[in-house]
Each structure stands twice: as structure tokens, then as C-alpha cells.
Design an enzyme around this catalytic site. Structure first.
Site, PDB file in Angstrom:
ATOM      1  N   HIS A  54      17.923   9.458  38.823  1.00 43.42           N
ATOM      2  CA  HIS A  54      18.907  10.431  38.331  1.00 43.42           C
ATOM      3  C   HIS A  54      18.304  11.793  38.033  1.00 43.42           C
ATOM      4  O   HIS A  54      19.019  12.720  37.703  1.00 43.42           O
ATOM      5  CB  HIS A  54      19.600   9.894  37.086  1.00 43.42           C
ATOM      6  CG  HIS A  54      18.891  10.205  35.800  1.00 43.42           C
ATOM      7  ND1 HIS A  54      17.571   9.869  35.576  1.00 43.42           N
ATOM      8  CD2 HIS A  54      19.309  10.846  34.679  1.00 43.42           C
ATOM      9  CE1 HIS A  54      17.233  10.271  34.362  1.00 43.42           C
ATOM     10  NE2 HIS A  54      18.243  10.860  33.804  1.00 43.42           N
TER      11      HIS A  54
ATOM     12  N   ASN B 213      18.648  19.040  27.613  1.00 43.17           N
ATOM     13  CA  ASN B 213      18.444  19.174  29.057  1.00 43.17           C
ATOM     14  C   ASN B 213      19.731  19.543  29.813  1.00 43.17           C
ATOM     15  O   ASN B 213      19.735  19.568  31.034  1.00 43.17           O
ATOM     16  CB  ASN B 213      17.791  17.914  29.630  1.00 43.17           C
ATOM     17  CG  ASN B 213      18.622  16.664  29.409  1.00 43.17           C
ATOM     18  OD1 ASN B 213      19.728  16.736  28.877  1.00 43.17           O
ATOM     19  ND2 ASN B 213      18.099  15.525  29.790  1.00 43.17           N
TER      20      ASN B 213
ATOM     21  N   MET C 226      14.317  23.345  35.589  1.00 43.91           N
ATOM     22  CA  MET C 226      14.840  24.675  35.934  1.00 43.91           C
ATOM     23  C   MET C 226      13.967  25.465  36.902  1.00 43.91           C
ATOM     24  O   MET C 226      14.391  26.488  37.418  1.00 43.91           O
ATOM     25  CB  MET C 226      15.121  25.477  34.675  1.00 43.91           C
ATOM     26  CG  MET C 226      13.979  25.561  33.711  1.00 43.91           C
ATOM     27  SD  MET C 226      14.607  26.187  32.146  1.00 43.91           S
ATOM     28  CE  MET C 226      13.216  25.882  31.092  1.00 43.91           C
TER      29      MET C 226
ATOM     30  N   SER D 155      17.438  20.974  42.678  1.00 49.61           N
ATOM     31  CA  SER D 155      18.007  19.625  42.789  1.00 49.61           C
ATOM     32  C   SER D 155      17.919  19.111  44.221  1.00 49.61           C
ATOM     33  O   SER D 155      17.652  19.867  45.150  1.00 49.61           O
ATOM     34  CB  SER D 155      19.493  19.662  42.416  1.00 49.61           C
ATOM     35  OG  SER D 155      19.706  20.433  41.271  1.00 49.61           O
TER      36      SER D 155
ATOM     37  N   PHE E 133      22.617  21.844  31.437  1.00 44.96           N
ATOM     38  CA  PHE E 133      22.525  23.180  32.045  1.00 44.96           C
ATOM     39  C   PHE E 133      23.662  23.428  33.025  1.00 44.96           C
ATOM     40  O   PHE E 133      24.363  22.502  33.435  1.00 44.96           O
ATOM     41  CB  PHE E 133      21.186  23.327  32.793  1.00 44.96           C
ATOM     42  CG  PHE E 133      21.037  22.379  33.966  1.00 44.96           C
ATOM     43  CD1 PHE E 133      21.680  22.644  35.176  1.00 44.96           C
ATOM     44  CD2 PHE E 133      20.265  21.223  33.873  1.00 44.96           C
ATOM     45  CE1 PHE E 133      21.562  21.773  36.257  1.00 44.96           C
ATOM     46  CE2 PHE E 133      20.143  20.345  34.953  1.00 44.96           C
ATOM     47  CZ  PHE E 133      20.802  20.626  36.143  1.00 44.96           C
TER      48      PHE E 133
ATOM     49  N   HIS F  41      25.570   9.331  35.219  1.00 45.54           N
ATOM     50  CA  HIS F  41      24.276   8.640  35.224  1.00 45.54           C
ATOM     51  C   HIS F  41      23.924   7.891  33.927  1.00 45.54           C
ATOM     52  O   HIS F  41      22.809   7.400  33.787  1.00 45.54           O
ATOM     53  CB  HIS F  41      23.132   9.530  35.766  1.00 45.54           C
ATOM     54  CG  HIS F  41      22.905  10.832  35.072  1.00 45.54           C
ATOM     55  ND1 HIS F  41      22.591  11.974  35.760  1.00 45.54           N
ATOM     56  CD2 HIS F  41      22.901  11.159  33.776  1.00 45.54           C
ATOM     57  CE1 HIS F  41      22.417  12.968  34.899  1.00 45.54           C
ATOM     58  NE2 HIS F  41      22.589  12.489  33.695  1.00 45.54           N
TER      59      HIS F  41
ATOM     60  N   ALA G  95      14.201  14.184  37.571  1.00 50.18           N
ATOM     61  CA  ALA G  95      12.751  14.186  37.730  1.00 50.18           C
ATOM     62  C   ALA G  95      12.121  13.226  36.724  1.00 50.18           C
ATOM     63  O   ALA G  95      11.128  12.565  36.998  1.00 50.18           O
ATOM     64  CB  ALA G  95      12.204  15.595  37.530  1.00 50.18           C
TER      65      ALA G  95
ATOM     66  N   ASP H 204      24.981   9.181  25.166  1.00 51.28           N
ATOM     67  CA  ASP H 204      25.718  10.179  25.935  1.00 51.28           C
ATOM     68  C   ASP H 204      26.398   9.506  27.122  1.00 51.28           C
ATOM     69  O   ASP H 204      25.949   9.587  28.269  1.00 51.28           O
ATOM     70  CB  ASP H 204      24.807  11.314  26.388  1.00 51.28           C
ATOM     71  CG  ASP H 204      25.594  12.560  26.742  1.00 51.28           C
ATOM     72  OD1 ASP H 204      26.844  12.496  26.705  1.00 51.28           O
ATOM     73  OD2 ASP H 204      24.967  13.591  27.054  1.00 51.28           O
TER      74      ASP H 204
END
Lengths: 478, 136
Positions: free
Chosen positions: A401, A200, A378, A382, A202, A326, A403, A92
Site C-alpha cells: 500500500h 502522512n 513526497m 506514486s 496528503f 488500504h 513505501a 483509520d
């Protein structure tokens, strides 16, 4: 494996066997213990086997077991005599996060408004497995996206003129060539432009819960109680396919080199080869696609706010605070052993964190340093941090970048139920809307590491300083 | 057992089993489907032929699974049955399934890619085991 303590937050993995440099782990004892439970440190060692690695193979406080590189991994190589590794960037390419501010306060948005906003965004922003964008671009337009990045979107009306100035690399890496991206990658990427995906990824509505550094927060345009939107997604099928394509090309072209690696996923193109330039240009195309993707989602987020509040996005002052990549490899200037050097820095699940005065920090932030965006899960929200000079010495200007996961997806699925998580979040005042309950269970807050600890350690080590903590009010999940 | 998911912190690591190498590859395909949806919900209404070539067992698995992912993303096809034939490092597969329909197939996770990390194709006793980590 031998691990030597340097200080409370730095641990060294000595150079042994085929390693070309030592490994260094930036972690508290608590985080280190967690890393030792899976293959994270083995992967730090594996990366150190890459020829020409400079200084050390790094893992940051959010580090965990990935594929090839650890997630939270940083490694740099001489641009002229080193290498680039597609696996060290990840599939990604330019997965990243963007923070958009508003002039709304928490008191302006009650639970009903949050629900209305998230539901509107859910309709406006395609998400979930196999999600496709609402607009269709043809081959030529896609090539323009790959060449021009965010500027393409802004020219088409999907953004403001000022947007690009608040994005890493102005939302466009110029050293690109769309002809280096395969037809298959373009076929996958064409229908997906402007879609979130799943896992992940969102979009979250958050509010600034606390300010730790008022001066820097003011420069970033952040105030206590302020409503913001965080967007997390990447380059969709175009980036994923591009990485797969080049892994195949490189392992055939450099089969001898691959055989000497502890993990085939680490396959690389040596500097100076045609393949090095081809991958670099294709990767930059995919990075430009990802920034454009987050730009389209920003546009539909602004539209959603306009609809719900009956005021224009300009009136709501929905400026971009910043946007970071990231998963990326960048050519940057760093000082190694007292000498300036052009290097290729791989950040696999790591955020660039440049200090005040650095030429690549946008004008608006030049005096304070680059905003660093670190999303959690969630249930927690952040952090916004700021780049500081020490990161240039320790981590090639990088910090954590996210948790970082602590529990496998499979175990999370057996431990948590999506519907229950929605109820639990509701009790915390967080409204969740998701495309898949199973994805929600895999993304359960309990399956992640402690974000505050990751951020605290980054702050203590001095590879980024805390500026503001944000808490979620509404979450849209793919 | 056709396949089993193993502990991996971020991604999906799976062992796919078979009495033959072909069967292990087919079951790796099925494991890929199972990340996206429940294969039981996918009726075998469309047959699609897959043909890939590579240089060794691992790259053949990489190419095969990548093709399944490509067909999902570009043609919207999901498969619940895979019949695989392998000759040297050339694989032919008849995959049966249907057009993905979010209303029917209860969408789950998106697979970004097939990785080489810890990939192996081995015969263990009388069983073939194909190990693969999917990037999610």
C-alpha cells in the site's frame, strides 16, 4: 525466530507455539533485513495466533512495525466460523488513496501554475491538526453519509454521476447500520467531513513519468506526461473513535479470549456473534464516511483546477481513475484448498488487487484488472499497478500500500528540518506547502523505504504488475 | 524526566514516569499533548474535570487518554497540566489548558488513537512507568 527461505521473494515463519498457521513474508532480502530490525515479524507471528486464521499470516513488501497487525499485514478468516478484529483493520478505517486524472500535460503546468494550484488547494481543502470541514452536516445527514457513502456527496453536488463507478465497492458498503456507530464517534466525525488531517495524509499533483504497460495504462486513461492528483486520507475521528469503541466493547465481552492473545490490540469478535455483526456494520459506516471524505476533497480539487485554469473540471476531464481502501476488512469469496469459501480478509496497510474478470472489478477495467494505487513519499510520487490472478492464490488478492516507513518519527524529527526539506524538494522541481514543519520533518523522504523496491518486489512476486510511475510536482501536507 | 519517546517505526511509543501511578498517568496525558503541540505554549486558563472508569490499569489508561483526545477533537481543548487521582479502576483528573489556537500553539501531529499494543503500567524500582503507543 526461524525464517525459511522459499525463494528470493518469499520467506516462511514456521508455525510454533500458539500459532495457528505459519507466517509468510513477501520481501526481497534487502527488505527482509529491514523488517528484522523492528517488531514486524513478531507481529506476523502474533496475528497467526488468532483462531481460525486461514492459510497463513501475511506481510507484504512494504511491511513494518505497527500496532497489533503489522502495517502491510493481511489475514483471512472463515466468515462463518472465524472472526473479525478491529485492530486488524486499524483505527483509520478505510484510510486509502484516490487518483484523479486530467487532460493536462506536464508542459501545461510550469512551476508558477503548480504553486498557484497547491496554494489554491491549500485554501480550499482544510488540513492539519484538528482540521474541520467547510460544510456542516447534522446528525441525520451524517447518518445518510454513513449509509450511502459517495452517493450522498454526488447527490449533494460534490461529484459526478460517474464517480462512484471508479471507486472500490462503488464507494459504499451496503451492509451498514449507522445506529451501530456511537454518539461519540459521530460527534467527532460530524465537523471533520471533508478534511485531510495531518501525518502522512496528503494531496499531490503528479505527472506520469513512465508507462510500463501501455495497454493497461490506456484502459486506465493514463498517458506519459499527464497531470494527475493523488489524495490520501481516511475516516478521520469517526473511524478512529469507532475502532476504539469496539475494542472496549469486545475486550469486555470476550475477556477470556483476549487473555489468550499475545497482544491485547488483536481483540476480536467471533463470527456469528452479535458483536461481530455490530462491528462489521459500524466499520462499513466508517468506510463509507472515508470515501465521502475523499469525494469532498476531490470536489474541492476540481474546483481549484477550474479556478486556476479558467476551464471546467469536465473540460479538464478530471475523472477518477480509482480509489482504494488500504485499512479494511472485507467479506470476499476466495478459493481455499480448491474450494470456494466466504472469508473475512483483513487488509491493514494493504491494497486489494483483483485480476481481470473478477466480479468486483469495475466494468471499465474488467478486461485488464483492478487499478492498484501505491503512494510513496513526497519526494518520489506514486505507482499505479494492476491486479493479477496470482494475488488470489498468494495474498487473498492483496498487495502493498505504500513505501512503508524505515525510520521512527522521533529520529526523523532530529535528523531532518522541515524548511530544509522544502528547499531540497524545490531543487527537484517539487513545490511543498504544509500545515506543520514538524510533520514535514517526520515525513522526510529519507524516513521511508525505497518505493521502487517495494513495487519491484510486488511485480516480481506477481501479486500486482507495474503500469505507470508518477512523480510529484506539488505537495500539500497536513 | 516526565516522559520519553521510544523508537517505533510508524507511530509514537512513549514511557511516562511518575513517583506514583497517578503521576505516571498525568505524564502520559502530557506526552499526548506534546505530540500535538508544545505543552509550554499552552496556558492553564481553563480547568476541565475528566472522570473515567475501567477494569484494569491498562484499560484505565486507554480510557483516560481517549477522553483527552475526545476533548481536543470535540471541544478544541488542549491541556498542559494534569492532576490525577485514582481509586481502584476509577480515575478523576483536573486538566488545565485552553482552547486550541493554531496561531499560538504551533500545530504538530494529529493523534488518531490510543492503542493497546505493548501497553503496560508497571512499578519499576521506586518509579511507575506507563507505556503506550499512539497511532499517528
Amino acid at each position: 525466530m526461524e525464517i525459511q527461505k522459499i525463494n528470493d521473494y518469499e520467506w516462511k515463519i514456521p508455525k510454533t507455539g500458539g500459532m495457528n498457521a505459519p507466517g509468510v513474508v513477501f520481501a526481497s532480502k534487502k527488505i527482509l533485513d529491514k523488517m528484522m530490525q523492528d517488531n514486524t515479524l513478531q507481529q506476523v507471528q502474533n496475528v497467526a495466533h488468532l483462531p481460525g486464521i486461514l492459510k497463513h499470516s501475511i506481510v507484504l513488501p512494504d511491511g513494518h512495525w505497527g500496532y497489533g497487525f503489522p502495517i502491510g499485514g493481511v489475514a483471512a478468516f472463515d466468515a462463518k466460523q472465524g472472526l473479525i478484529s478491529p485492530g486488524g483493520v486499524g483505527f483509520d478505517i478505510n484510510c486509502g488513496v484516490r487518483l484523479v486524472r486530467t487532460n493536462l500535460q506536464k508542459k501545461d503546468v510550469d512551476a508558477k501554475k503548480i504553486k498557484e494550484l497547491i496554494d489554491t488547494m491549500f485554501t480550499n481543502i482544510p488540513s492539519g491538526l484538528g482540521s474541520k470541514g467547510k460544510i456542516r452536516v447534522n446528525r441525520d445527514e451524517l447518518d445518510e453519509v454513513l449509509s450511502n457513502g459517495v452517493q450522498w456527496a454526488v447527490n449533494k453536488g460534490y461529484g459526478w454521476k460517474t464517480d462512484a463507478k471508479h471507486i472500490e465497492s462503488d464507494g459504499c458498503l451496503k451492509n451498514n447500520d449507522p445506529s451501530k456507530v456511537s454518539d461519540r464517534a459521530k460527534t467527532r466525525g460530524m465537523p471533520q467531513l471533508g478534511s485531510l488531517g495531518a501525518g502522512n495524509h496528503f494531496v499531490e499533483i503528479e505527472y506520469v513519468q513512465k508507462i510500463e504497460n501501455p495497454e493497461v495504462a490506456e484502459a486506465f486513461g493514463l498517458k506519459e506526461g499527464q497531470i494527475c492528483v493523488m489524495i490520501h486520507t481516511g475516516s478521520r475521528g469517526l473511524g478512529h473513535q469507532n475502532c476504539s469503541d469496539y475494542i472496549r466493547v469486545l475486550e469486555q465481552r470476550f475477556s477470556k479470549e483476549v487473555k489468550e492473545l499475545p497482544d491485547r490490540q488483536l481483540v476480536y469478535a467471533p463470527s456469528g456473534t452479535q458483536e461481530f455483526h455490530d462491528y462489521f456494520k459500524a466499520m462499513n459506516c466508517a468506510a463509507n464516511y472515508a470515501w465521502t471524505n475523499r469525494q469532498m476533497i476531490t470536489h474541492w480539487t476540481r474546483q481549484s483546477f477550474q479556478k486556476v485554469f479558467g476551464r471546467s473540471a469536465e473540460e479538464l476531464d478530471m475523472r477518477i481513475v480509482y480509489d482504494v481502501a488500504h485499512n479494511i476488512a472485507k467479506q470476499e469469496t476466495h478459493v481455499i484448498n480448491g474450494e470456494k469459501m466466504e472469508v473475512i480478509v483483513h487488509r491493514k496497510g494493504a491494497t486489494r488487487a483483483f485480476p481481470a474478470g473478477h466480479e468486483e472489478v469495475p466494468e471499465a477495467y474488467k478486461k485488464v484488472g483492478q487499478p492498484v494505487l501505491i503512494p510513496g513519499h513526497m519526494g518520489i510520487g506514486s505507482w499505479v499497478l494492476v491486479g493479477v490472478p496470482e494475488a488470489m492464490n498468494k495474498t487473498f488478492g492483496s498487495t502493498a500500500h505504500g513505501a512503508g516507513r524505515a525510520m521512527s518519527r522521533g529520529r526523523a524529527r532530529h535528523t531532518y528540518r522541515g524548511e530544509q526539506i522544502k528547499k531540497d524538494l524545490a531543487k527537484l522541481g517539487i513545490y511543498l506547502r504544509a500545515a506543520s514543519w514538524k510533520v514535514v520533518s517526520e515525513e522526510a523522504p529519507g524516513s521511508y523505504k525505497d518505493l521502487d523496491e517495494v513495487v519491484r518486489v510486488s511485480h516480481e512476486i506477481g501479486i500486482a504488475h507495474r503500469v505507470a510511475g508518477l512523480r510529484p510536482l506539488g505537495v500539500m501536507k497536513g | 524526566m516526565k516522559y520519553r519517546f521510544l523508537e517505533h517505526t510508524a507511530d509514537a511509543m512513549v514511557d511516562a514516569y511518575g513517583k506514583t501511578k497517578e503521576e505516571a498517568y498525568s505524564n502520559a496525558g502530557l506526552a499526548l499533548t506534546s505530540i500535538m503541540t508544545d505543552p509550554k505554549l499552552v496556558e492553564p486558563r481553563i480547568m476541565h474535570k475528566i472522570k473515567v472508569k475501567a477494569e484494569d490499569d491498562e484499560s484505565l489508561l486507554f480510557e483516560f487518554l481517549n477522553e483527552i483526545l475526545y476533548l481536543f477533537e470535540t471541544k478544541g481543548l488542549v491541556f498542559s497540566k494534569y492532576k490525577t487521582k485514582i481509586k481502584g479502576y476509577e480515575l478523576k483528573c483536573t486538566a488545565s489548558g485552553e482552547k486550541f489556537n493554531p496561531g499560538k500553539h504551533e500545530p504538530e501531529n494529529e493523534v488518531k488513537a490510543i492503542t493497546y499494543h505493548q501497553m503496560s503500567v508497571k512499578k519499576k524500582g521506586d518509579k511507575w512507568v506507563a507505556r503506550v503507543v499512539f497511532d499517528l
